[in-house]
Design a protein around this motif. Structure first.
Motif, short mmCIF file in Angstrom:
data_model
loop_
_atom_site.label_atom_id
_atom_site.label_comp_id
_atom_site.label_asym_id
_atom_site.label_seq_id
_atom_site.Cartn_x
_atom_site.Cartn_y
_atom_site.Cartn_z
N UNK A 78 -4.46 8.60 8.32
CA UNK A 78 -5.71 9.15 8.09
C UNK A 78 -6.04 10.20 9.34
N UNK A 79 -5.66 9.71 10.64
CA UNK A 79 -5.82 10.38 11.63
C UNK A 79 -4.92 11.89 11.80
N UNK A 102 -11.53 8.23 2.12
CA UNK A 102 -11.93 7.25 1.30
C UNK A 102 -10.88 6.60 0.97
N UNK A 103 -10.12 7.35 0.18
CA UNK A 103 -8.87 6.79 -0.61
C UNK A 103 -8.05 5.83 0.27
N UNK A 106 -10.89 16.55 2.34
CA UNK A 106 -10.89 15.58 3.32
C UNK A 106 -11.54 14.33 3.55
N UNK A 107 -12.82 14.33 2.84
CA UNK A 107 -13.54 13.36 2.67
C UNK A 107 -12.95 12.48 1.54
N UNK A 159 0.82 -1.27 0.02
CA UNK A 159 -0.04 -0.15 0.04
C UNK A 159 0.91 1.26 -0.04
N UNK A 160 0.21 2.15 0.12
CA UNK A 160 1.11 3.56 -0.06
C UNK A 160 1.90 3.69 1.18
#
Length: 188
Positions: free
Chosen positions: A51-52, A137-138, A132-133, A39-40
């Motif tokens: 994400x956080x 999601x990504x 941000x959404x 993954x990235x």
């Protein structure tokens, strides 16, 4: 309120989807949680911590703060999943509060100052929220794919919007203290 409805729904979707994904991750051992994955970011822990910290960066700015790049000084602030679940839920609830406060704070057109170190970016609230959404999601999608490589089945995250699928999210909504009426701005 109608202009805010999609933004509110997306903010609540983040809370719900993060809860579902991390609840599934709770079945992993600590070793599986930190294991190298494709993954990235190199692990589930690193991906979900990312994400956080990015949420922290943007939500702080939307709240009028000046945290800026200090938000990512520690790339993995939560070593364990229980720590991360609590921190992410608190951040998701702050994001919901930002959206709900937009009713009386200049609306979605309000200009937010995003402190980026050497410069301050000025951006409309609606554009930052959409960014941000999409970011969440990504990276949740990447974590979802990583989870596929473990013994734990990744949770379904795409039954949030349909009325006919409310029963599929009822358990998570109850755990989060939510109701369909509250999420959709229909009272309650």
């Amino acid at each position: 309120m109608d202009d805010l409805r999609p933004y509110r729904a997306m903010a609540f979707n983040n809370l719900w989807a993060n809860h579902r994904l991390m609840t599934a991750c709770a079945a992993l051992s600590q070793a599986e949680w930190v294991a190298p994955r494709t993954g990235f970011f190199p692990s589930l822990r690193a991906t979900l911590n990312h994400i956080l910290i990015i949420d922290h960066f943007y939500v702080d700015a939307m709240e009028g703060g000046t945290l800026g790049p200090a938000a990512w000084a520690n790339r993995e602030p939560c070593a364990t999943l229980p720590e991360l679940m609590a921190a992410q839920e608190a951040m998701d609830r702050r994001l919901i509060a930002v959206v709900e406060a937009a009713v009386g704070e200049g609306g979605l057109e309000r200009i937010v100052s995003v402190h980026r170190g050497a410069r301050i970016q000025r951006e409309r609230l609606d554009r930052l929220l959409l960014h941000l959404f999409q970011h969440q999601i990504h990276h949740r999608g990447q974590a979802h794919a990583m989870l596929s490589g473990t013994p734990v089945a990744p949770p379904q995250l795409d039954e949030f919007y349909s009325v006919g699928e409310a029963d599929l999210r009822a358990g998570a909504f109850a755990a989060l203290g939510l109701s369909e009426a509250r999420v959709w701005g229909e009272g309650g």
